[in-house]
Scaffold this active site. Structure first.
Site, mmCIF file in Angstrom:
data_model
loop_
_atom_site.group_PDB
_atom_site.id
_atom_site.type_symbol
_atom_site.label_atom_id
_atom_site.label_comp_id
_atom_site.label_asym_id
_atom_site.label_seq_id
_atom_site.Cartn_x
_atom_site.Cartn_y
_atom_site.Cartn_z
ATOM 1 N N ARG A 182 -33.364 32.649 119.505
ATOM 2 C CA ARG A 182 -32.309 33.161 118.637
ATOM 3 C C ARG A 182 -32.856 33.160 117.213
ATOM 4 O O ARG A 182 -33.342 32.131 116.735
ATOM 5 C CB ARG A 182 -31.085 32.258 118.716
ATOM 6 C CG ARG A 182 -30.001 32.730 117.787
ATOM 7 C CD ARG A 182 -28.865 31.756 117.711
ATOM 8 N NE ARG A 182 -27.846 32.281 116.815
ATOM 9 C CZ ARG A 182 -26.877 31.553 116.314
ATOM 10 N NH1 ARG A 182 -26.776 30.286 116.620
ATOM 11 N NH2 ARG A 182 -25.998 32.093 115.508
ATOM 12 N N HIS A 190 -23.739 36.459 114.090
ATOM 13 C CA HIS A 190 -23.144 36.106 115.383
ATOM 14 C C HIS A 190 -23.234 37.252 116.397
ATOM 15 O O HIS A 190 -22.420 37.350 117.319
ATOM 16 C CB HIS A 190 -21.661 35.678 115.223
ATOM 17 C CG HIS A 190 -21.491 34.418 114.457
ATOM 18 N ND1 HIS A 190 -20.608 34.281 113.402
ATOM 19 C CD2 HIS A 190 -22.100 33.218 114.577
ATOM 20 C CE1 HIS A 190 -20.687 33.067 112.906
ATOM 21 N NE2 HIS A 190 -21.589 32.388 113.589
ATOM 22 N N GLU A 238 -24.415 32.888 124.473
ATOM 23 C CA GLU A 238 -25.513 33.504 123.724
ATOM 24 C C GLU A 238 -26.835 33.381 124.482
ATOM 25 O O GLU A 238 -27.682 34.276 124.426
ATOM 26 C CB GLU A 238 -25.633 32.840 122.343
ATOM 27 C CG GLU A 238 -24.460 33.220 121.427
ATOM 28 C CD GLU A 238 -24.183 32.192 120.350
ATOM 29 O OE1 GLU A 238 -24.064 30.992 120.679
ATOM 30 O OE2 GLU A 238 -24.072 32.579 119.175
ATOM 31 N N GLY A 277 -19.956 27.802 112.515
ATOM 32 C CA GLY A 277 -20.026 29.036 111.748
ATOM 33 C C GLY A 277 -18.911 29.930 112.279
ATOM 34 O O GLY A 277 -18.571 29.842 113.454
ATOM 35 N N ARG A 293 -19.307 25.864 105.107
ATOM 36 C CA ARG A 293 -19.547 27.022 104.229
ATOM 37 C C ARG A 293 -18.227 27.586 103.714
ATOM 38 O O ARG A 293 -17.229 27.555 104.422
ATOM 39 C CB ARG A 293 -20.321 28.106 105.000
ATOM 40 C CG ARG A 293 -21.790 27.793 105.141
ATOM 41 C CD ARG A 293 -22.489 28.750 106.074
ATOM 42 N NE ARG A 293 -22.567 28.247 107.430
ATOM 43 C CZ ARG A 293 -22.852 28.977 108.507
ATOM 44 N NH1 ARG A 293 -23.053 30.272 108.383
ATOM 45 N NH2 ARG A 293 -22.906 28.434 109.697
ATOM 46 N N ASN A 337 -32.679 27.930 120.873
ATOM 47 C CA ASN A 337 -31.759 28.209 119.775
ATOM 48 C C ASN A 337 -31.839 27.009 118.825
ATOM 49 O O ASN A 337 -31.193 25.990 119.028
ATOM 50 C CB ASN A 337 -30.345 28.365 120.351
ATOM 51 C CG ASN A 337 -29.306 28.662 119.290
ATOM 52 O OD1 ASN A 337 -29.574 28.568 118.091
ATOM 53 N ND2 ASN A 337 -28.098 28.994 119.734
ATOM 54 N N ILE A 387 -13.982 26.496 118.348
ATOM 55 C CA ILE A 387 -12.579 26.440 117.926
ATOM 56 C C ILE A 387 -11.765 27.490 118.689
ATOM 57 O O ILE A 387 -10.698 27.198 119.237
ATOM 58 C CB ILE A 387 -12.460 26.659 116.397
ATOM 59 C CG1 ILE A 387 -13.214 25.562 115.632
ATOM 60 C CG2 ILE A 387 -10.996 26.720 115.972
ATOM 61 C CD1 ILE A 387 -13.353 25.808 114.134
ATOM 62 N N GLY A 388 -12.288 28.711 118.734
ATOM 63 C CA GLY A 388 -11.581 29.795 119.422
ATOM 64 C C GLY A 388 -11.337 29.498 120.895
ATOM 65 O O GLY A 388 -10.290 29.825 121.448
ATOM 66 N N GLU A 389 -12.309 28.839 121.526
ATOM 67 C CA GLU A 389 -12.186 28.566 122.968
ATOM 68 C C GLU A 389 -11.290 27.364 123.255
ATOM 69 O O GLU A 389 -10.747 27.247 124.352
ATOM 70 C CB GLU A 389 -13.582 28.295 123.562
ATOM 71 C CG GLU A 389 -14.461 29.522 123.607
ATOM 72 C CD GLU A 389 -15.936 29.182 123.819
ATOM 73 O OE1 GLU A 389 -16.240 28.164 124.469
ATOM 74 O OE2 GLU A 389 -16.785 29.944 123.316
ATOM 75 N N ASN A 390 -11.156 26.466 122.270
ATOM 76 C CA ASN A 390 -10.495 25.184 122.571
ATOM 77 C C ASN A 390 -9.249 24.843 121.767
ATOM 78 O O ASN A 390 -8.464 24.007 122.207
ATOM 79 C CB ASN A 390 -11.500 24.040 122.369
ATOM 80 C CG ASN A 390 -12.663 24.139 123.326
ATOM 81 O OD1 ASN A 390 -12.485 24.056 124.532
ATOM 82 N ND2 ASN A 390 -13.853 24.353 122.790
ATOM 83 N N HIS A 393 -15.124 34.921 116.404
ATOM 84 C CA HIS A 393 -16.063 33.860 116.796
ATOM 85 C C HIS A 393 -15.821 32.684 115.855
ATOM 86 O O HIS A 393 -16.226 32.714 114.685
ATOM 87 C CB HIS A 393 -17.516 34.353 116.694
ATOM 88 C CG HIS A 393 -18.508 33.260 116.966
ATOM 89 N ND1 HIS A 393 -19.210 33.155 118.150
ATOM 90 C CD2 HIS A 393 -18.890 32.194 116.223
ATOM 91 C CE1 HIS A 393 -19.965 32.074 118.121
ATOM 92 N NE2 HIS A 393 -19.794 31.473 116.953
ATOM 93 N N LEU A 394 -15.112 31.672 116.355
ATOM 94 C CA LEU A 394 -14.705 30.556 115.508
ATOM 95 C C LEU A 394 -15.405 29.286 115.982
ATOM 96 O O LEU A 394 -14.966 28.645 116.939
ATOM 97 C CB LEU A 394 -13.176 30.372 115.574
ATOM 98 C CG LEU A 394 -12.339 31.639 115.373
ATOM 99 C CD1 LEU A 394 -10.856 31.325 115.547
ATOM 100 C CD2 LEU A 394 -12.602 32.244 113.999
ATOM 101 N N GLY A 395 -16.496 28.966 115.331
ATOM 102 C CA GLY A 395 -17.213 27.730 115.646
ATOM 103 C C GLY A 395 -17.503 27.023 114.349
ATOM 104 O O GLY A 395 -16.768 27.193 113.370
HETATM 105 P P1 AMP Z 1 -19.361 25.576 117.935
HETATM 106 O O1 AMP Z 1 -20.111 25.713 116.634
HETATM 107 O O2 AMP Z 1 -19.073 26.890 118.583
HETATM 108 O O3 AMP Z 1 -19.980 24.580 118.865
HETATM 109 O O4 AMP Z 1 -17.909 24.973 117.569
HETATM 110 C C1 AMP Z 1 -17.771 23.747 116.929
HETATM 111 C C2 AMP Z 1 -16.325 23.609 116.461
HETATM 112 O O5 AMP Z 1 -15.440 23.703 117.592
HETATM 113 C C3 AMP Z 1 -16.050 22.265 115.789
HETATM 114 O O6 AMP Z 1 -15.256 22.463 114.624
HETATM 115 C C4 AMP Z 1 -15.244 21.542 116.842
HETATM 116 O O7 AMP Z 1 -14.362 20.587 116.307
HETATM 117 C C5 AMP Z 1 -14.461 22.698 117.456
HETATM 118 N N1 AMP Z 1 -13.870 22.281 118.725
HETATM 119 C C6 AMP Z 1 -14.503 21.973 119.873
HETATM 120 N N2 AMP Z 1 -13.611 21.556 120.810
HETATM 121 C C7 AMP Z 1 -12.399 21.594 120.222
HETATM 122 C C8 AMP Z 1 -11.071 21.277 120.660
HETATM 123 N N3 AMP Z 1 -10.822 20.843 121.885
HETATM 124 N N4 AMP Z 1 -10.065 21.478 119.785
HETATM 125 C C9 AMP Z 1 -10.286 21.913 118.542
HETATM 126 N N5 AMP Z 1 -11.510 22.231 118.069
HETATM 127 C C10 AMP Z 1 -12.550 22.067 118.899
#
Ligand code: AMP
Length: 408
Positions: free
Chosen positions: A89, A177, A375, A208, A237, A9, A325-328, A204-206
């Site tokens: 990917r 995604h 993924e 991207g 973005r 990826n 973001i969604g997971e954490n 899906h909050l990352g």
């Molecule tokens: P990803 O692209 O899925 O790896 O997600 C990256 C995003 O997840 C970044 O904005 C990180 O700051 C956020 N993130 C990861 N861990 C945490 C956390 N414990 N609390 C808040 N945001 C997080």
């Protein structure tokens, strides 16, 4: 060690990989890792399933060098592994790719023609493919598309209200995604089979970010459209903006295409709004009012999109948060669900703080889940299906010695 699948990826500043063994036609994670911070302060992180994690500074200034380091690590750590296929990917599959595809010469040129539609991602995906083709001559390479999961939407979910021939020429909404959404659809069907068949919204909050409405585990609408810019604001973005604003910037501020591309893809979103960081963790830790504004905006747009997707589905049976973001982020999840009882979404605050898998209250009509997207496992599964791999069913295209040579 037998037959293995490698997944790649390749993103703008990182190359993630995972190695799976194939046991009776199913994937089993052996190791994963990533070379990240490419172009800045590169690091190499690895994780062996049921074993050790490691992290080191990485001596690589570009993707090719990072790829060589990854190959070397795999060869030295898993000397007996025979890689029988590599899965990649690929962010954009355009109109032609509605399913994973075995990569041939013509495929590479077709994927290259889609670079303008995903300028931040597609060139790196292609670089990963080229590096793997060199490292593994004769080994099937499979492209697994983020757009494929969304093919088959109704016309109204894919169209922009431009003259009809624009749609017919492929200037339409694609959605992204998809590998993540497939991972969640698959997990939902084992966690909550009856809701999985119903009206599910996945956020899906990352770095991207997008959201997807599903019925029967299939995408019916997505917040992302023609490019990876539409919909939710992201790390850098912009998400949804008025196209009239772009026209204004061209006409009255003399911005070039290159300047606009940089503005919309790299300088906007959380980073642009906050002036602090593109990283949600950093924003949550910051006291700067602009950092708080950026989080508020992110949540505001997320709530709007959840409402819109629920309208598309005529209701909601489950909401799933995923991505970094969604997971954490306890805070983003809580803010997104505040006062959403009208939609049947009621948060269990204690479960949210504890980071449990189910965070909805007992009186919530819809279930709310936090699920870790995978993924890489989806890519491995698509590779197994596309290349027809079963343990011992193929002649190894090359042996461990070749792998060592390829990695040098
Ligand atoms: P990803 O692209 O899925 O790896 O997600 C990256 C995003 O997840 C970044 O904005 C990180 O700051 C956020 N993130 C990861 N861990 C945490 C956390 N414990 N609390 C808040 N945001 C997080």
């Amino acid at each position: 060690m037998g037959d293995h699948i490698l997944t790649i990826n390749a993103g703008s500043s990182s190359v993630k990989f995972a190695l799976f063994s194939v046991e009776e036609g199913a994937e089993l994670l052996v190791a994963s890792g990533q070379a990240d911070g490419l172009g800045a302060a590169p690091r190499f992180r690895t994780r062996i399933a049921g074993g050790e994690d490691s992290e080191d500074a990485l001596n690589a200034s570009n993707h090719d060098e990072a790829f060589r380091v990854i190959m070397n690590w795999i060869v030295t750590t898993f000397a007996d592994a025979i890689v029988v296929a590599v899965g990649h990917r690929v962010v954009h599959g355009g109109l032609n790719f509605a399913a994973p595809a075995i990569i041939e010469e013509e495929t590479v040129s077709q994927l290259r023609s889609l670079v303008p539609l995903a300028p931040l991602h597609q060139p790196h995906n292609l670089a990963g493919i080229e590096a793997a083709l060199l490292a593994f001559p004769g080994v099937p390479q499979i492209a697994c598309f983020d757009t494929a999961f969304h093919r088959g939407h109704a016309f109204v979910d894919d169209a922009y209200a431009l003259p009809r021939d624009y749609f017919d020429r492929g200037l339409r909404r694609f959605g992204f995604h998809g590998l993540s959404y497939e991972s969640i659809a698959c997990q939902m069907s084992s966690i909550d089979q009856s809701r999985a068949k119903g009206r599910v919204i996945v956020a899906h909050l990352g770095n991207g970010a997008s959201a997807c409405a599903m019925k029967y585990g299939r995408s019916v609408a997505s917040t992302m459209g023609f490019s990876a810019l539409e919909g939710l604001p992201m790390g850098t973005r912009c998400g949804q903006i008025d196209p009239g604003l772009v026209l204004y910037l061209i006409e009255h501020e003399g911005m070039s295409v290159a300047e606009l591309t940089r503005l919309l893809y790299e300088q906007s979103g959380l980073k642009g709004l906050s002036g602090v960081s593109s990283d949600m963790r950093a924003l949550e830790a910051s006291r700067a009012p602009q950092a708080q504004n950026a989080i508020d905006y992110f949540v505001h747009r997320l709530r709007m999109e959840i409402g819109a997707l629920a309208a598309t589905l005529s209701g909601i049976d489950a909401l799933v948060f995923t991505g970094g973001i969604g997971e954490n982020s306890v805070r983003v999840r809580a803010a997104a669900l505040a006062g959403m009882d009208w939609l049947g979404l009621t948060l269990n605050h204690a479960a949210n703080i504890r980071g449990e898998m189910m965070i909805s209250d007992a009186k919530s009509a819809a279930a709310v889940y936090v699920l870790r997207t995978d993924e890489e496992a989806v890519i491995a599964r698509q590779v197994i299906e596309t290349a027809g791999i079963r343990q011992g069913s193929r002649n190894p295209p090359f042996d461990g010695e070749d792998l060592t040579r390829a990695a040098r």
